[in-house]
Design a protein around this motif. Structure first.
Motif, PDB file in Angstrom:
ATOM      1  N   LEU A   1     -14.661 -42.702  -9.886  1.00 24.52           N
ATOM      2  CA  LEU A   1     -15.276 -42.707  -8.563  1.00 24.52           C
ATOM      3  C   LEU A   1     -15.654 -44.113  -8.127  1.00 24.52           C
ATOM      4  N   LYS A   2     -15.550 -44.342  -6.827  1.00 28.87           N
ATOM      5  CA  LYS A   2     -15.848 -45.632  -6.221  1.00 28.87           C
ATOM      6  C   LYS A   2     -16.937 -45.444  -5.160  1.00 28.87           C
TER       7      LYS A   2
ATOM      8  N   GLU B   1     -16.864 -46.164  -2.157  1.00 30.31           N
ATOM      9  CA  GLU B   1     -16.260 -45.676  -0.908  1.00 30.31           C
ATOM     10  C   GLU B   1     -15.954 -44.185  -0.927  1.00 30.31           C
ATOM     11  N   ASP B   2     -16.132 -43.530  -2.077  1.00 31.59           N
ATOM     12  CA  ASP B   2     -15.991 -42.077  -2.143  1.00 31.59           C
ATOM     13  C   ASP B   2     -17.278 -41.370  -1.707  1.00 31.59           C
TER      14      ASP B   2
ATOM     15  N   TYR C   1     -18.907 -33.712   1.061  1.00 30.33           N
ATOM     16  CA  TYR C   1     -17.623 -33.086   0.801  1.00 30.33           C
ATOM     17  C   TYR C   1     -17.673 -31.620   1.231  1.00 30.33           C
TER      18      TYR C   1
ATOM     19  N   ARG D   1     -13.905 -34.814   3.499  1.00 31.24           N
ATOM     20  CA  ARG D   1     -15.177 -35.510   3.317  1.00 31.24           C
ATOM     21  C   ARG D   1     -15.540 -36.221   4.603  1.00 31.24           C
TER      22      ARG D   1
ATOM     23  N   VAL E   1      -8.997 -34.906   2.093  1.00 33.24           N
ATOM     24  CA  VAL E   1      -9.036 -35.368   0.706  1.00 33.24           C
ATOM     25  C   VAL E   1      -7.903 -34.738  -0.103  1.00 33.24           C
TER      26      VAL E   1
ATOM     27  N   MET F   1     -13.078 -35.141  -9.716  1.00 37.38           N
ATOM     28  CA  MET F   1     -13.073 -36.508  -9.196  1.00 37.38           C
ATOM     29  C   MET F   1     -13.379 -37.476 -10.333  1.00 37.38           C
TER      30      MET F   1
ATOM     31  N   SER G   1      -5.858 -42.361  -0.687  1.00 36.48           N
ATOM     32  CA  SER G   1      -7.034 -43.027  -1.242  1.00 36.48           C
ATOM     33  C   SER G   1      -7.560 -42.364  -2.512  1.00 36.48           C
ATOM     34  N   VAL G   2      -7.165 -41.124  -2.765  1.00 37.25           N
ATOM     35  CA  VAL G   2      -7.677 -40.422  -3.947  1.00 37.25           C
ATOM     36  C   VAL G   2      -6.574 -40.050  -4.933  1.00 37.25           C
TER      37      VAL G   2
ATOM     38  N   ARG H   1      -6.651 -40.063  -8.884  1.00 35.88           N
ATOM     39  CA  ARG H   1      -8.039 -40.014  -9.345  1.00 35.88           C
ATOM     40  C   ARG H   1      -8.640 -38.616  -9.194  1.00 35.88           C
ATOM     41  N   PHE H   2      -8.250 -37.892  -8.152  1.00 34.14           N
ATOM     42  CA  PHE H   2      -8.789 -36.569  -7.873  1.00 34.14           C
ATOM     43  C   PHE H   2      -7.731 -35.509  -8.162  1.00 34.14           C
TER      44      PHE H   2
END
Length: 125
Positions: A84-85, A87-88, A92, A38, A46, A81, A61-62, A65-66
């Motif tokens: 999600l935040k 900052e995501d 991509y 990303r 990612v 994903m 960082s993921v 969650r991912f």
């Protein structure tokens, strides 16, 4: 040659989910390890998956969650994903590199030979 086309991006609220897809066409008879990157400021790794699908790696960082997965019959990889935040938020990109090793995956930009054009993901706060 291999062509990659991403889809599934969009606008989602914090805590929401999206599933990105990357369709692979062209010389699909070869074996490709695949990855997602990303770009917001710089391009960041990612997730990556081996051509067998049995080995994966995620950026810290993921992680949790991912989820990256692949459907070899459909020549498609996915990035689920969740949670999600803001900052995501980024464009991509999926990427591919031919490999002879079923368990290999790659997590640096320079190791990949083929790139899609990207899909925008925006997470609102």
């Amino acid at each position: 040659q291999v062509q990659l086309v991403e889809s599934g991006g969009g606008l989602v609220q914090t805590g929401g989910s999206l599933r990105l897809s990357c369709s692979v066409s062209g010389r699909t008879s070869s074996n490709y390890a695949m990855g997602w990157f990303r770009q917001a400021a710089g391009k960041q790794f990612v997730a990556a998956i081996s051509w067998s699908g049995g080995d994966t790696r995620y950026a810290d960082s993921v992680k949790g969650r991912f989820t990256i997965s692949r459907d070899s019959a459909e020549n498609t990889i996915y990035l689920q994903m969740n949670s999600l935040k803001p900052e995501d938020t980024a464009v991509y990109y999926c990427a591919a590199v031919e490999t002879y090793y079923s368990a290999s995956y790659f997590y640096t930009e320079g190791e990949y030979d083929y790139w899609g054009r990207g899909t925008q993901v925006t997470v609102s706060s």
